[in-house]
Design an enzyme around this catalytic site. Sequence first.
Site, short mmCIF file in Angstrom:
data_model
loop_
_atom_site.label_atom_id
_atom_site.label_comp_id
_atom_site.label_asym_id
_atom_site.label_seq_id
_atom_site.Cartn_x
_atom_site.Cartn_y
_atom_site.Cartn_z
N HIS A 34 44.54 -87.24 5.49
CA HIS A 34 44.31 -87.18 6.92
C HIS A 34 42.83 -87.15 7.25
O HIS A 34 42.38 -87.78 8.18
CB HIS A 34 44.99 -85.92 7.48
CG HIS A 34 45.12 -85.94 8.96
ND1 HIS A 34 46.01 -86.74 9.61
CD2 HIS A 34 44.47 -85.25 9.90
CE1 HIS A 34 45.91 -86.53 10.89
NE2 HIS A 34 44.99 -85.63 11.11
N TYR A 37 40.81 -90.64 4.78
CA TYR A 37 41.11 -92.07 4.79
C TYR A 37 40.88 -92.73 3.45
O TYR A 37 40.34 -93.83 3.37
CB TYR A 37 40.29 -92.76 5.89
CG TYR A 37 40.83 -92.36 7.22
CD1 TYR A 37 40.53 -91.11 7.76
CD2 TYR A 37 41.70 -93.17 7.91
CE1 TYR A 37 41.08 -90.70 8.96
CE2 TYR A 37 42.25 -92.77 9.10
CZ TYR A 37 41.94 -91.55 9.61
OH TYR A 37 42.48 -91.14 10.78
N GLU A 78 44.54 -90.67 18.68
CA GLU A 78 44.85 -89.82 17.53
C GLU A 78 46.35 -89.64 17.43
O GLU A 78 47.07 -89.82 18.42
CB GLU A 78 44.19 -88.47 17.72
CG GLU A 78 44.05 -87.66 16.45
CD GLU A 78 43.37 -86.34 16.70
OE1 GLU A 78 42.16 -86.24 16.43
OE2 GLU A 78 44.05 -85.41 17.18
N HIS A 80 49.68 -87.12 16.11
CA HIS A 80 50.12 -85.78 15.70
C HIS A 80 51.59 -85.87 15.32
O HIS A 80 52.42 -85.10 15.81
CB HIS A 80 49.89 -84.78 16.85
CG HIS A 80 48.88 -83.74 16.52
ND1 HIS A 80 49.07 -82.39 16.77
CD2 HIS A 80 47.67 -83.84 15.94
CE1 HIS A 80 48.00 -81.72 16.36
NE2 HIS A 80 47.14 -82.57 15.85
N ARG A 101 38.87 -82.70 22.54
CA ARG A 101 37.66 -82.13 21.94
C ARG A 101 36.81 -83.21 21.28
O ARG A 101 35.58 -83.13 21.28
CB ARG A 101 38.01 -81.02 20.95
CG ARG A 101 38.56 -79.77 21.63
CD ARG A 101 38.58 -78.59 20.71
NE ARG A 101 39.42 -78.80 19.55
CZ ARG A 101 40.74 -78.66 19.54
NH1 ARG A 101 41.38 -78.30 20.65
NH2 ARG A 101 41.42 -78.86 18.44
N ASP A 102 37.46 -84.23 20.73
CA ASP A 102 36.69 -85.32 20.13
C ASP A 102 35.83 -86.00 21.18
O ASP A 102 34.69 -86.38 20.92
CB ASP A 102 37.63 -86.35 19.49
CG ASP A 102 38.16 -85.90 18.15
OD1 ASP A 102 39.24 -86.37 17.74
OD2 ASP A 102 37.50 -85.05 17.51
#
Lengths: 729, 229, 85
Positions: A34, A37, A78, A80, A101-102
Site C-alpha cells: 500500500h 507500490y 484514493e 479504502h 488531508r492529502d
Amino acid sequence: MPLSSGEIESIKRILGRDPRPEELAMFEAQWSEHCSYKSSRKLLKLLPTKNDYVILGPGRDAPAVEVFPGISVVFKIESHNHPSAVDPYNGAATGIGGIVRDILTLGAKPIALLDLLYLGNPSNSHANWLIRGIVKGISDYGNRIGVPTVAGDTWFDDIFNKQPLVNVACVGIASNNKLVLEGPKPGDAIVIIGNATGRDGILGSSFASKPLSEDTDKEIGAVQVGDPLTEKVLIDVLQELTSKSLVKYIKDLGGGGLTTAVSESAADYGLGATIHLNKLHLREQLTPLEMLISESQERMLLAVEPKKLSEVINILNRYDLTYSIIGHFDDSGRVRVYYKGKLVADVPAKELARPQALRRDSRPPQEALKGLTPIVRLPKVDLGDAIVKLISSPNIASKRWIYEQYDHEVGIRTVIKPGHGDAAVLRILDDSRRGIAVKGDANPRYTSLDPFNGAANSVAECFRNLVSVNSTPLAIVDELNAGNPEKPEQFWYFEEMVKGIAWMSSELGLPVVGGKVSFYNEDEKGRQIKPTATIVGIGRVDDISKSTGLALNETNNYIAVVGITYPELGGSEYLYRVHGLELGEIPRPRPASEIRHAEFIKHLVSRGIAVSVHDVSIGGLVIAAIEMAIAGGLGIELHVDRIPTRGTERIDEVLFSETQARYIVEIKASRVTEFKELTREYGIESNVIGKVLSKEVIVITNGNEDITTLGLPDIANLYNNSLKKLMEW
Amino acid sequence: MHKVAIIKFPGTNCDEDVLWVTKYVVGLDANIVWYKDFSLNTWDAIIIPGGFSFGDWLRAGAIAARTRAIEELSKVLDYGIPVLGICNGFQVLVEAGLLPGALLPNESGKFICRWVRVKVERPRGPWLRLVNDGDVLDMPIAHAEGRYYVDEDTYNSLVVKSPLLRYVNGYNFNGSSYDIAGVATLDGLVLGLMPHPERASEDVMAPKGFKANGKVIFESLARSLKEGW
Amino acid sequence: MLIFMVEAIITNKRSVRDPEGETIHKFLVLRRGYNSVKGIRTGKYLLFNVEASNPDDALSKVKEICEKLRIYNPVVHDIEVRLRA
C-alpha cells in the site's frame, strides 16, 4: 503482508546488522504494498504526467495543476477498499479523511469531494448493509468537514457483494503563491498536529496489502474510527497557517503512520530526522514500536522554522488542536528514533522510503476470451420493455438515494449540482465568472472484459463528461483497483489497464498527474473482483453562466446526435440487463473522434446553438435522450431512421450500443439551420434525430413504423425511485 | 457602519458562506468571530451559521448552547440586537431556549440535501422586513436533525402568533410538526430557520425550477439596521 | 408466553475510538469544571419488547436478532443484552 525472506535479507544488508524489532516494524509498514507500490511503480512510469500547466506532478501527497493564471487546483484520488469491507461506515469515512488531508499538504483549500463506489447487489443483504454503511460514512464525515460531495460514480455488481471498491477523490484550490511546495530544511522542527496517537490501525497498510481473511473479526486491529470534528479544525488551522506562510512543509500521517511520514519527508529532500517518541501526544500507553506504526487518524506533520514556532503554537492553542513537537530534520540522511533517551531505531531514510520495485509476471487468463466472444443470434425483444428494464437498472437509474445524503451545496460554489449535468461545476468564488468542472468515471464490466480498451474508454468517458458542461478538460488522476499482483493472471489486468490509460490520455492530451493503486481485491477463495480503472478529471470553466446541464429546456427545440453509432453491444448494460450476458468486444475507443467532437460541442455551446448536452455512455443513445427528457420534464420524439449509423442491422444495436465519442444535444429551434451548416463545415457525423415535445411522452419511431411510446411520468418515476426501492426492501 | 458578527464554533462550516453573502453580495460590514472571542456589546447583529458545531455530538447544537458565547447571547433580548440562527444556528438557539421547540433527527433517519419552498407568515422584525405575508421563498435544506417539534400548547399559545416559515405542501421532507421550517420570537428579533438563505442569495446558485430568493433575509437586515424595523 | 423488556446496549469496543464520548467529556463536562468525571463513552440503547417463555429465552432471542440482523457490527461494537430491572 509480512516481509518476504528476501526483503528481510535486504534489510540486513542495508543496516549492516540484524534489525531491531522497531526497525523491522518500520520496514514492514513502509514496504507493504500500500505504501510503496512495489508491484506497480515500473508500469506507472508509462503514464504521461507533464504539461505546461502541471505545476506539480506525481511524487508529493497530491499534484497541482494551474487552471487560471495564478490559481491552481490540487486534486487526488484514493481507495479504502479493504477497511470498507470490514467496517463500511468507518472505512469509508476515514477514506474521506485521508484524501482531504492529502489536499491539505499543499496548503490548498478542499472545495469538493467525489465518491466513486463499486458496490454489490442491493438485493443481497450483506451488500446492502455495506452500501448503507459506506454511504452514511461518507455522508457523516464529508458533511461535517464542510466539503461538498458534488459528483460521483456508482456501479452495482454481485462481484462486489463482499469486496466493495470505495474510491474517493478530493479537489482543492489555492493561489499559486500560497501553495506549500518547498521541502523541509535541516533544523526545521517536526510538529505533529491533530489527534492523539492510539492503538488504532496498527499495521493498517499491511492489512490493505493482503486478501481479506475468512474471519473478519480478527481484522479489528486495522479498524480506524474517523473524527470529522478534528479534521475540520485541521482544515481551519492549516488555512490560517498557510495564509500567514508559517509552515515550510506539510505531510499527512496516513498509511504507515509516523514511520512513513518521517521517512518519506526526509528521503524526498535528501535529509534525515531525529525524533523523540516520548514527546508524542498519546491517547493511551503505547510502546515505541506501536507509536511508530499506529495509523490513528486526523494527524499531520508540519516542518516549522524554529523562529516561527511560537506563532504556530499560539494558533494551535486558539483552536484547541492538540500537538507535540517531537524532533527536527537534519542532514544526516538517517532516521534516528529515541525513546526516553534510548535509541530504538536508526535507519537510512532513502532505503527505508524506497524499497526495490518488483517486476511481476503477467499472463492473460482464459477468462480474457470472453472479451472476444462474438454476440450471435440475440433474440428480438420488445424495445419498450428493454428501455424500462434499463431505466430501472441501478447502474443507470438516478443516484439521488445516495447524493441527497451528501451536502452538495456547502461552500456555495456548486453551480451544476448532482443530477443536473454530466459533471459538477464549481465556481472559484471570486468576483469573476470562472470555475472548474470535475467528474469521475469507471466501467468494471468493460475492464473485466478488455482491460486495455476498457480503461481507455473510462478516460474518454471522463473527458466527454467534462466537455458536456462546456469545460476544457485539463488533467486526470486514476485509481487502479486490481486483484493479487502475485498471480500473473490477475496482474495481467492491471498491466493492461495502465497501458490503456497511458495510451488514451496521451491521445487526448490529458496528463495523468497522480494516481493510486489498490491490489489484493480478492476474496478468501482467491477470486478477484472485476478490475476497475477509476478516472477523475478536472476541466477549466471560463464562464459558469455558460455551463450546460443535461436537462431539456424548451418545447420544439431539436434533438441531435453527434457521432456515428456502430453495432457495439459487447459489454453493454443492455446485453446484461435484458439478455443476461456479459461478453463480447466492448466498444472501440475512438480518440480522434473524441477530440473532433469535443471541439464541435464547444462551438455549438459557445454560440448558443446547443442549450443542453449529455454524453452517451451506458444504456446507449436512447437512454441518454430519455435522461435529458426526465431531467427537463419534457417529452421527446426520436426517429431511429435519422440516427447516423454504420454497420448496424437491428434497431436494438442503434438504440443501445455504447459506441464511444457520442453526445446528444438540444438544439435551439431557431438555430437548427446553423447547426446543420456547422456539421458540414466541421465534417462531423451528426444529425437531427428528434424534437422536444410539450406532451409528456417518449415516442420512438423508425420511418413509418412505431417502435414504442412511453409515458414520461412513469419513466421518470422508475428512474427517480428504482434505487430507493432496491435499497429499502 | 453597522457590524455583524458571524459566530464560529469548532465544526461550524457555513461561516465563510454567510460572510460572502453578507459582505460581498449585500454589502454589510461582517466578521467571523471565534466563539471564545465573542462578546455581545461590540455587535449590531449576530448570525449563527450552519455546520456541525462540536460535531453535533450528543445532540445538534447541544454543546455549543452551553458555551459562554451563547450564554452571553441570551442577554440579546435585553439589548434588542437581532439574532439569526441558520440550520445548526437554529439548533443552537432552541437548545439555548431562545426559541421554542426542539429539532430532532429527520423522520427518514437520513441526511437530506434538497431545495425546498417555504411560505412566510406574519413577517415581523429586522430579518423579515422586506418580506410580505404569504411570500414564498426557495432555499436549500441540508440536515440530518431538522425535524421541528413543538408541543401542542406552546404551538397554540405562542408559535401561531409568531413570525413563521412553513414548508409549502410537498416540501416537508424531514417530518417537521406543523410543517415548520423556521420560527422567530414574537417581535421577530430572533429568527431561526433550517433552510440556508445564504445558499440562495445569488441567481447562479439556484437549480432549474427554483429561484434564489434567500437574499431577502440579509437585505432585510441591512435595511433594518439603517432605518430601524 | 410472557412479555419481557430486554435492553440492548451497543458501545464501541474498548480498542476502538469513541470521538463522541471524548468530545462530550472534553468540551462539555470538563470545560464546566466537573473534573471528577474521568471519561465518557457513548452508545446506542434499544429496548426490546419481546414475547418469550422465560427470561433466558427472551435474552437469547434478542441476542440472536442483534447478531443475525447486524444491529451491531461485531467488528467494532460490544453488545450488552440484559433484562430491564
